[in-house]
Write a protein that holds these residues in place. Structure first.
Motif, PDB file in Angstrom:
ATOM      1  N   ASN A 141      18.950  79.085  -9.382  1.00 50.75           N
ATOM      2  CA  ASN A 141      17.664  79.678  -9.058  1.00 50.75           C
ATOM      3  C   ASN A 141      16.783  79.908 -10.272  1.00 50.75           C
ATOM      4  OD1 ASN A 141      16.171  82.645  -7.987  1.00 50.75           O
ATOM      5  ND2 ASN A 141      15.905  80.704  -6.947  1.00 50.75           N
ATOM      6  N   ILE A 142      15.520  79.568 -10.062  1.00 53.14           N
ATOM      7  CA  ILE A 142      14.465  79.839 -11.048  1.00 53.14           C
ATOM      8  C   ILE A 142      13.586  80.925 -10.467  1.00 53.14           C
ATOM      9  CG2 ILE A 142      12.453  78.875 -12.233  1.00 53.14           C
ATOM     10  CD1 ILE A 142      13.981  76.113 -11.953  1.00 53.14           C
ATOM     11  N   ALA A 143      13.612  82.087 -11.056  1.00 52.30           N
ATOM     12  CA  ALA A 143      12.809  83.201 -10.556  1.00 52.30           C
ATOM     13  C   ALA A 143      11.339  82.945 -10.856  1.00 52.30           C
ATOM     14  CB  ALA A 143      13.253  84.509 -11.204  1.00 52.30           C
ATOM     15  N   PRO A 144      10.450  83.392  -9.961  1.00 58.48           N
ATOM     16  CA  PRO A 144       9.012  83.222 -10.228  1.00 58.48           C
ATOM     17  C   PRO A 144       8.625  83.949 -11.507  1.00 58.48           C
ATOM     18  CG  PRO A 144       9.416  83.907  -7.939  1.00 58.48           C
ATOM     19  CD  PRO A 144      10.716  84.048  -8.662  1.00 58.48           C
ATOM     20  N   ALA A 145       7.715  83.337 -12.245  1.00 60.04           N
ATOM     21  CA  ALA A 145       7.218  83.976 -13.461  1.00 60.04           C
ATOM     22  C   ALA A 145       6.536  85.297 -13.099  1.00 60.04           C
ATOM     23  CB  ALA A 145       6.239  83.052 -14.180  1.00 60.04           C
ATOM     24  N   ALA A 146       6.665  86.277 -13.988  1.00 57.95           N
ATOM     25  CA  ALA A 146       6.052  87.590 -13.730  1.00 57.95           C
ATOM     26  C   ALA A 146       4.554  87.444 -13.760  1.00 57.95           C
ATOM     27  CB  ALA A 146       6.521  88.573 -14.790  1.00 57.95           C
ATOM     28  N   LEU A 196       9.461  69.073  -9.065  1.00 61.00           N
ATOM     29  CA  LEU A 196      10.437  68.500  -8.136  1.00 61.00           C
ATOM     30  C   LEU A 196      11.355  67.496  -8.812  1.00 61.00           C
ATOM     31  CD1 LEU A 196       8.147  67.810  -5.034  1.00 61.00           C
ATOM     32  CD2 LEU A 196       9.882  69.609  -5.239  1.00 61.00           C
ATOM     33  N   ARG A 197      10.884  66.859  -9.853  1.00 61.56           N
ATOM     34  CA  ARG A 197      11.664  65.797 -10.498  1.00 61.56           C
ATOM     35  C   ARG A 197      12.599  66.383 -11.567  1.00 61.56           C
ATOM     36  NH1 ARG A 197       7.333  61.985 -12.617  1.00 61.56           N
ATOM     37  NH2 ARG A 197       6.178  63.942 -12.760  1.00 61.56           N
ATOM     38  N   GLY A 198      13.612  67.084 -11.061  1.00 60.00           N
ATOM     39  CA  GLY A 198      14.622  67.656 -11.942  1.00 60.00           C
ATOM     40  C   GLY A 198      14.796  69.145 -11.814  1.00 60.00           C
ATOM     41  N   GLY A 199      13.855  69.831 -11.130  1.00 62.42           N
ATOM     42  CA  GLY A 199      13.914  71.284 -11.030  1.00 62.42           C
ATOM     43  C   GLY A 199      14.723  71.806  -9.861  1.00 62.42           C
ATOM     44  N   GLY A 200      15.382  70.915  -9.118  1.00 63.63           N
ATOM     45  CA  GLY A 200      16.216  71.356  -8.010  1.00 63.63           C
ATOM     46  C   GLY A 200      15.399  71.762  -6.801  1.00 63.63           C
ATOM     47  N   GLY A 201      16.069  72.442  -5.860  1.00 63.51           N
ATOM     48  CA  GLY A 201      15.437  72.802  -4.605  1.00 63.51           C
ATOM     49  C   GLY A 201      14.703  74.118  -4.633  1.00 63.51           C
ATOM     50  N   ASN A 202      14.126  74.467  -5.747  1.00 65.23           N
ATOM     51  CA  ASN A 202      13.497  75.776  -5.920  1.00 65.23           C
ATOM     52  C   ASN A 202      12.088  75.887  -5.353  1.00 65.23           C
ATOM     53  OD1 ASN A 202      14.951  77.890  -7.779  1.00 65.23           O
ATOM     54  ND2 ASN A 202      15.530  75.884  -8.602  1.00 65.23           N
ATOM     55  N   PHE A 203      11.451  74.780  -4.987  1.00 57.37           N
ATOM     56  CA  PHE A 203      10.001  74.811  -4.777  1.00 57.37           C
ATOM     57  C   PHE A 203       9.584  74.447  -3.359  1.00 57.37           C
ATOM     58  CE2 PHE A 203      11.287  73.563  -9.001  1.00 57.37           C
ATOM     59  CZ  PHE A 203      10.781  74.619  -9.741  1.00 57.37           C
ATOM     60  N   GLY A 204      10.497  74.018  -2.537  1.00 57.88           N
ATOM     61  CA  GLY A 204      10.181  73.635  -1.179  1.00 57.88           C
ATOM     62  C   GLY A 204      11.239  72.705  -0.632  1.00 57.88           C
ATOM     63  N   ASP A 242       6.459  79.471  -4.425  1.00 57.21           N
ATOM     64  CA  ASP A 242       7.478  80.291  -3.764  1.00 57.21           C
ATOM     65  C   ASP A 242       7.565  81.647  -4.452  1.00 57.21           C
ATOM     66  OD1 ASP A 242       9.569  81.223  -2.218  1.00 57.21           O
ATOM     67  OD2 ASP A 242      11.113  80.016  -3.221  1.00 57.21           O
ATOM     68  N   PRO A 243       6.485  82.438  -4.387  1.00 58.58           N
ATOM     69  CA  PRO A 243       6.450  83.711  -5.124  1.00 58.58           C
ATOM     70  C   PRO A 243       7.475  84.719  -4.629  1.00 58.58           C
ATOM     71  CG  PRO A 243       4.577  83.541  -3.626  1.00 58.58           C
ATOM     72  CD  PRO A 243       5.226  82.191  -3.655  1.00 58.58           C
ATOM     73  N   ASP A 244       7.927  84.598  -3.383  1.00 63.77           N
ATOM     74  CA  ASP A 244       8.931  85.524  -2.844  1.00 63.77           C
ATOM     75  C   ASP A 244      10.356  85.006  -2.993  1.00 63.77           C
ATOM     76  OD1 ASP A 244       6.923  87.299  -2.003  1.00 63.77           O
ATOM     77  OD2 ASP A 244       6.635  86.173  -0.140  1.00 63.77           O
ATOM     78  N   ASN A 245      10.518  83.884  -3.655  1.00 64.25           N
ATOM     79  CA  ASN A 245      11.839  83.307  -3.945  1.00 64.25           C
ATOM     80  C   ASN A 245      12.647  83.071  -2.659  1.00 64.25           C
ATOM     81  OD1 ASN A 245      13.709  82.185  -5.654  1.00 64.25           O
ATOM     82  ND2 ASN A 245      14.504  84.142  -6.428  1.00 64.25           N
ATOM     83  N   VAL A 246      11.980  82.484  -1.669  1.00 62.54           N
ATOM     84  CA  VAL A 246      12.666  82.099  -0.428  1.00 62.54           C
ATOM     85  C   VAL A 246      13.766  81.092  -0.729  1.00 62.54           C
ATOM     86  CG1 VAL A 246      12.369  80.905   1.789  1.00 62.54           C
ATOM     87  CG2 VAL A 246      10.670  82.591   1.018  1.00 62.54           C
ATOM     88  N   PHE A 247      13.461  80.131  -1.598  1.00 64.06           N
ATOM     89  CA  PHE A 247      14.437  79.088  -1.952  1.00 64.06           C
ATOM     90  C   PHE A 247      15.228  79.550  -3.173  1.00 64.06           C
ATOM     91  CE2 PHE A 247      10.753  76.847  -0.028  1.00 64.06           C
ATOM     92  CZ  PHE A 247      11.385  76.489   1.167  1.00 64.06           C
ATOM     93  N   ARG A 248      16.222  80.369  -2.910  1.00 66.63           N
ATOM     94  CA  ARG A 248      17.013  80.947  -4.003  1.00 66.63           C
ATOM     95  C   ARG A 248      18.493  80.577  -3.927  1.00 66.63           C
ATOM     96  NH1 ARG A 248      15.363  85.083  -0.621  1.00 66.63           N
ATOM     97  NH2 ARG A 248      16.993  86.275   0.473  1.00 66.63           N
ATOM     98  N   HIS A 249      18.890  79.850  -2.867  1.00 66.77           N
ATOM     99  CA  HIS A 249      20.293  79.452  -2.750  1.00 66.77           C
ATOM    100  C   HIS A 249      20.475  78.136  -3.479  1.00 66.77           C
ATOM    101  CE1 HIS A 249      24.268  79.817  -1.131  1.00 66.77           C
ATOM    102  NE2 HIS A 249      24.188  78.716  -0.405  1.00 66.77           N
ATOM    103  N   ASN A 250      20.439  78.231  -4.807  1.00 66.38           N
ATOM    104  CA  ASN A 250      20.449  77.070  -5.699  1.00 66.38           C
ATOM    105  C   ASN A 250      20.659  77.583  -7.108  1.00 66.38           C
ATOM    106  OD1 ASN A 250      17.902  78.209  -6.379  1.00 66.38           O
ATOM    107  ND2 ASN A 250      16.889  76.936  -4.827  1.00 66.38           N
TER     108      ASN A 250
END
Length: 430
Positions: A425-430, A176-184, A415-423
């Motif tokens: 975006n960091i895709a979930p690791a495979a 959360l501290r720098g990774g943007g709104g990708n995680f919740g 967020d394995p389904d990448n719900v928070f992708r309007h940013n």
């Protein structure tokens, strides 16, 4: 429909035209959910999941890339979550809602004799600035805004309301501290504020012809200045004056002038408006933008400002405004891998900006792209809080490879389904 304490706004509602827009962008979402609690956020996410709606999250709505709105999806509007609470006076521990903006927050904290290094303008959102790192006017003395965060309340993609800190979900806390709104969706932050009341703030102006000399002198000494002093150099297009902006974390005008003197050198000064003011007064009010107004930005970090880079930045004023902001100090004392903001060894952040009427910006953007291509070899990464819709930056170009990989692994967990992708975006690791 959803059951919540907040308000649901859709097309045709009286408030829709106002709340569908952000600072720069006018989206057309299917629904805007104006949340008043973490439970409201969870309900909104559940509705989006059930009905297959893309999700945008809005704190202050100030990001120039338009992340706070969308077309046809659901906007989680956090503006109702704006409370500021003093939790522990001795520890200077405060709790700030995820939808608060820095102007009201700075005034509320001032009532306790406290401050946090914040955004440059009063209407910048607390959440967005923190999630991107937080470069502000107290950055060299007290570090990034995100360095003050000790815990966060987060609604994750599955609707869970969780707490993240150094001891609770530390992987999420790191991201959360720098990774943007990708995680919740962060509905509240807990931070340690600083005992700051007055600061010395203002700018020294020089003639445009002295731009190179001013920037060279500043770059030689900015990193060695006392940490109380944070400065930035602004070069304007069209022959406007060169300004050295300064904020000294204390009310002593004489000490501020003494700290600033080596950075200014021998170039004649046109004016000087340095003054002692309460900290909240340094946050600029940003008026509403007229229809059609556009921003185009480029930003990146530099580890060293070389004479060749100075020449390129001065030449860039033929196309764009240039801002070079000093880092170092407290920023650099935090280990590079302690947070997702990773460019702590940088000397400065460089930003180029085109601003104005849409047709003019459209014509000038190709020249900006060419100019940035000449500057880019001197830079590394990018600052995720300074980006625009014309340049859909890949998150992999914002973060170092090791940081990006670690973020992708956290993304897979929360967020394995990448719900928070309007940013960015960091895709979930495979």
């Amino acid at each position: 429909m959803m059951s919540l304490d907040g308000e649901i706004v859709g097309p045709g509602d009286p408030a829709y035209e106002e709340v569908r827009r952000t600072f720069v962008h006018r989206g057309r979402p299917a629904l805007i959910v104006r949340c008043r609690s973490a439970a409201d956020v969870a309900a909104a996410l559940d509705h989006a999941r059930t009905h297959g709606l893309a999700v945008a999250v809005r704190g202050g709505g100030h990001h120039a890339a338009g992340f706070g709105t969308n077309d046809g999806g659901l906007v989680v509007d956090l503006s109702g979550l704006d409370a500021v609470e003093l939790l522990d006076r001795d520890r200077r521990l405060v709790r700030i809602g995820g939808g608060a903006t820095w102007g009201p927050v700075s005034k509320a904290l001032a009532g306790y004799g406290l401050a946090l290094s914040s955004g440059d303008t009063a209407d910048v959102g607390v959440g967005g600035l923190l999630l991107g790192g937080g470069i502000g006017w107290l950055v060299r003395r007290y570090g990034l805004a995100v360095d003050a965060v000790v815990a966060a309340e987060v609604v994750t993609a599955d609707g869970s309301i969780v707490r993240a800190s150094a001891t609770e979900r530390p992987d999420l806390f790191w991201a959360l501290r720098g990774g943007g709104g990708n995680f919740g969706v962060v509905t509240a932050f807990e931070l340690v504020a600083q005992p700051v009341t007055d600061v010395v703030f203002g700018a020294v102006q020089h003639a445009a012809a002295d731009a190179g000399a001013v920037l060279r002198q500043w770059s030689r000494h900015a990193a060695d200045a006392p940490e109380e002093l944070t400065t930035a150099v602004n070069l304007l297009p069209g022959g406007g004056p060169v300004t050295v902006q300064a904020c000294h974390a204390g009310g002593d005008l004489a000490a501020a002038r003494s700290a600033l003197r080596p950075l200014l050198g021998a170039a004649p000064q046109l004016s000087d408006d340095l003054r002692t003011v309460p900290y909240p007064e340094i946050l600029a009010d940003m008026p509403g933008l007229p229809p059609g107004f556009r921003f185009v930005l480029r930003s990146a970090f530099v580890r060293r400002i070389t004479p060749e880079l100075v020449d390129e930045l001065v030449a860039a004023t033929a196309t764009a405004a240039v801002n070079v902001r000093a880092l170092g100090g407290a920023v650099a004392r935090v280990p590079a891998d302690a947070t997702a903001f990773a460019y702590r060894d940088s000397a400065a952040l460089v930003t180029l900006a085109l601003m104005g009427e849409e047709a003019m910006v459209e014509r000038a953007t190709p020249r900006l792209v060419e100019t940035w291509q000449r500057i880019a070899p001197f830079t590394t990464g990018a600052y995720s809080n300074f980006g625009t819709a014309d340049h859909p930056t890949d998150a992999a170009s914002i973060y170092p490879a090791s940081t990006h990989q670690r973020l992708a692994e956290v993304k897979r967990s929360y967020d394995p389904d990448n719900v928070f992708r309007h940013n960015y975006n960091i895709a979930p690791a495979a």
